[in-house]
Design an enzyme around this catalytic site. Sequence first.
Site, PDB file in Angstrom:
ATOM      1  N   ALA A 103    -115.730  -2.958 -21.834  1.00  0.00           N
ATOM      2  CA  ALA A 103    -116.027  -1.525 -21.861  1.00  0.00           C
ATOM      3  C   ALA A 103    -115.930  -1.021 -23.295  1.00  0.00           C
ATOM      4  O   ALA A 103    -115.361  -1.678 -24.170  1.00  0.00           O
ATOM      5  CB  ALA A 103    -115.041  -0.768 -20.971  1.00  0.00           C
TER       6      ALA A 103
ATOM      7  N   GLU B 101    -116.799  -7.846 -14.394  1.00  0.00           N
ATOM      8  CA  GLU B 101    -116.903  -7.094 -13.137  1.00  0.00           C
ATOM      9  C   GLU B 101    -118.355  -6.849 -12.756  1.00  0.00           C
ATOM     10  O   GLU B 101    -118.720  -6.932 -11.578  1.00  0.00           O
ATOM     11  CB  GLU B 101    -116.144  -5.777 -13.270  1.00  0.00           C
TER      12      GLU B 101
ATOM     13  N   GLU C  61    -107.829  -6.801 -19.483  1.00  0.00           N
ATOM     14  CA  GLU C  61    -107.416  -5.398 -19.529  1.00  0.00           C
ATOM     15  C   GLU C  61    -105.927  -5.207 -19.796  1.00  0.00           C
ATOM     16  O   GLU C  61    -105.516  -4.197 -20.382  1.00  0.00           O
ATOM     17  CB  GLU C  61    -107.806  -4.695 -18.214  1.00  0.00           C
TER      18      GLU C  61
END
Length: 258
Positions: A65, A113, A133
């Site tokens: 991300a 993901e 993460e």
Amino acid sequence: MYQTLSTQLENGILTITINRPEKMNALNQQVLADLALAVDEIYSNRDIKGAIITGAGEKAFVAGADISEFLTLSDKQGEELAKKGHVIFQRIESSPKPIIAAVNGFALGGGCELAMACHFRIASDNAKFGQPEVNLGLIPGYGGTQRLTQLIGKGKALELMMTGDMINATEAQAWGLVNHVLKPEELLPKAIAILQKIKTKAPLAIARVIKCANAATDKDQDGFELELKEFGACFATKDLQEGAAAFVQKRAPNFTGE
């Protein structure tokens, strides 16, 4: 039409390329918005029979991300961001048309993901997968805790998510995360070849296979009961009549999706 994607529709196959190579194709809110539009197109455009999701460049599928967007988010805003990802990735997973992830490099965090939301994954031999993460004080937020556990088992999934380690394409294949490992130049041709084969099958049956397979990991559905209903529903289709007739007549079927 898209700010962060490039798309190509050829012979019924839509190739969606996440096109932010300068950012290793990292997911930000604009990428998610563009993906939502592209998935809508897969559902609504009858000319699209299947799709491929890949990344621009030679280094990354999606390297995670865009962390810079996280710095100002409150807990509620973080939850809302995750909800957006959940909705889009669930739409990918539930698509009645096959969607393959062609993983051409790093698939980390949200990229892993996204790949897992596709119906299956093929990878180049330089691909790497991971959910790092915890290194940021986060957990996977776009369905990764669930899909990774479903795909490779609880023990391996917990190890990857708690250590933040990466695995290479060969390990990913051995663990059941990836179907095929290929040289980079073979990746898209392989994805296209698989979808070309699927295109020759009955589209309503393909959609029902996806639906029933997804039910196997949905605690709110009885997958066996759904299979009974969907199997029976096939007998009301022209495609079954055509497929059975073609088999008896020893010819190739001509399915119309009716």
